[in-house]
Design a protein around this motif. Structure first.
Motif, PDB file in Angstrom:
ATOM      1  N   UNK A 147     -16.422  16.503 -57.569  1.00 22.54           N
ATOM      2  CA  UNK A 147     -17.750  15.957 -57.296  1.00 22.54           C
ATOM      3  C   UNK A 147     -18.777  16.292 -58.362  1.00 22.54           C
ATOM      4  N   UNK A 148     -18.419  17.129 -59.337  1.00 21.35           N
ATOM      5  CA  UNK A 148     -19.362  17.572 -60.369  1.00 21.35           C
ATOM      6  C   UNK A 148     -19.119  16.885 -61.701  1.00 21.35           C
ATOM      7  N   UNK A 149     -20.221  16.555 -62.347  1.00 23.40           N
ATOM      8  CA  UNK A 149     -20.193  16.127 -63.749  1.00 23.40           C
ATOM      9  C   UNK A 149     -20.932  17.219 -64.504  1.00 23.40           C
ATOM     10  N   UNK A 150     -20.307  17.746 -65.552  1.00 20.73           N
ATOM     11  CA  UNK A 150     -20.915  18.853 -66.312  1.00 20.73           C
ATOM     12  C   UNK A 150     -21.028  18.473 -67.782  1.00 20.73           C
ATOM     13  N   UNK A 151     -22.189  18.739 -68.335  1.00 22.78           N
ATOM     14  CA  UNK A 151     -22.426  18.600 -69.763  1.00 22.78           C
ATOM     15  C   UNK A 151     -22.586  20.012 -70.292  1.00 22.78           C
ATOM     16  N   UNK A 152     -21.845  20.328 -71.349  1.00 21.53           N
ATOM     17  CA  UNK A 152     -21.865  21.670 -71.924  1.00 21.53           C
ATOM     18  C   UNK A 152     -22.256  21.583 -73.384  1.00 21.53           C
ATOM     19  N   UNK A 153     -23.040  22.561 -73.822  1.00 14.78           N
ATOM     20  CA  UNK A 153     -23.436  22.609 -75.234  1.00 14.78           C
ATOM     21  C   UNK A 153     -22.187  22.796 -76.098  1.00 14.78           C
ATOM     22  N   UNK A 154     -22.244  22.395 -77.357  1.00  8.83           N
ATOM     23  CA  UNK A 154     -21.085  22.583 -78.246  1.00  8.83           C
ATOM     24  C   UNK A 154     -20.639  24.043 -78.329  1.00  8.83           C
ATOM     25  N   UNK A 155     -21.563  24.991 -78.168  1.00 10.77           N
ATOM     26  CA  UNK A 155     -21.202  26.411 -78.211  1.00 10.77           C
ATOM     27  C   UNK A 155     -20.765  26.936 -76.842  1.00 10.77           C
ATOM     28  N   UNK A 156     -20.945  26.132 -75.797  1.00 13.70           N
ATOM     29  CA  UNK A 156     -20.508  26.511 -74.457  1.00 13.70           C
ATOM     30  C   UNK A 156     -21.425  27.458 -73.724  1.00 13.70           C
ATOM     31  N   UNK A 157     -22.608  27.750 -74.268  1.00 16.77           N
ATOM     32  CA  UNK A 157     -23.477  28.742 -73.645  1.00 16.77           C
ATOM     33  C   UNK A 157     -24.635  28.147 -72.837  1.00 16.77           C
ATOM     34  N   UNK A 158     -24.617  26.847 -72.627  1.00 15.88           N
ATOM     35  CA  UNK A 158     -25.661  26.194 -71.824  1.00 15.88           C
ATOM     36  C   UNK A 158     -25.116  24.872 -71.307  1.00 15.88           C
ATOM     37  N   UNK A 183     -24.838  15.325 -78.927  1.00 14.95           N
ATOM     38  CA  UNK A 183     -23.404  15.522 -79.137  1.00 14.95           C
ATOM     39  C   UNK A 183     -22.706  16.345 -78.072  1.00 14.95           C
ATOM     40  N   UNK A 184     -23.353  16.547 -76.936  1.00 18.03           N
ATOM     41  CA  UNK A 184     -22.722  17.299 -75.860  1.00 18.03           C
ATOM     42  C   UNK A 184     -21.673  16.431 -75.192  1.00 18.03           C
ATOM     43  N   UNK A 185     -20.594  17.027 -74.810  1.00 19.54           N
ATOM     44  CA  UNK A 185     -19.518  16.336 -74.093  1.00 19.54           C
ATOM     45  C   UNK A 185     -19.669  16.590 -72.599  1.00 19.54           C
ATOM     46  N   UNK A 186     -19.161  15.670 -71.807  1.00 11.95           N
ATOM     47  CA  UNK A 186     -19.196  15.875 -70.362  1.00 11.95           C
ATOM     48  C   UNK A 186     -17.784  15.864 -69.802  1.00 11.95           C
ATOM     49  N   UNK A 187     -17.640  16.512 -68.662  1.00 10.96           N
ATOM     50  CA  UNK A 187     -16.373  16.538 -67.943  1.00 10.96           C
ATOM     51  C   UNK A 187     -16.653  16.204 -66.489  1.00 10.96           C
TER      52      UNK A 187
END
Length: 150
Positions: free
Chosen positions: A47-58, A39-43
């Motif tokens: 040049x970067x693609x980032x996937x962040x945990x739902x809590x934002x800490x990883x 269920x992680x979202x990406x942005x």
């Protein structure tokens, strides 16, 4: 994370892939599928693609620019935990030559097994018990002594 990395290295999985092959969309999808499943979202930010945990800490960060220049052997992947990829508590970086199976194992561990460790501030609290009165001794009922009469 370290255990997952060491296990993957010990098994030798995925290191036979062609080193000169550029990272493609399929490889990125395989590497990050566990994050999507969790269920992680990406942005996408330039040049970067980032996937962040739902809590934002990883999270996981993929640098598409460095991925297209495999001869430079720069950090293409960053797996991190903490306030952000620019200020991580810890981070693991990987080159474009890193097998997608290893990245998928790290993504799986990150999504389901890790969190950040917060350093303790100050000293641990000590609790001291002060006794203000002596401990109570249980009362023993006195029984009359038996006497001998002659």
């Amino acid at each position: 994370m370290l255990e997952e990395l060491l296990n993957h290295l010990a098994e030798g999985g995925g290191w036979g892939a062609a080193i000169s092959a550029p990272v493609d969309e399929k490889m990125v999808t395989v590497a990050t599928q566990p994050l999507f499943d969790a269920g992680w979202k990406h942005t996408v930010d330039g040049r970067w693609i980032r996937w962040r945990s739902p809590t934002g800490d990883a999270g996981v960060q993929f640098d598409a620019f460095t991925a297209q220049h495999p001869s430079h052997n720069l950090a293409t992947w960053t797996v991190w935990a903490g306030p952000g990829p620019d200020r991580p508590t810890w981070a693991v970086t990987a080159s474009p030559h890193t097998p997608s199976s290893l990245l998928a194992d790290l993504s799986e561990a990150l999504a389901h097994k890790t969190g950040t460790r917060h350093p303790q501030t100050g000293t641990p609290e000590r609790r001291t018990s002060l006794v203000t009165s002596p401990p109570v001794t249980p009362a023993v009922a006195a029984t009359p002594a038996a006497s001998r009469t002659r």
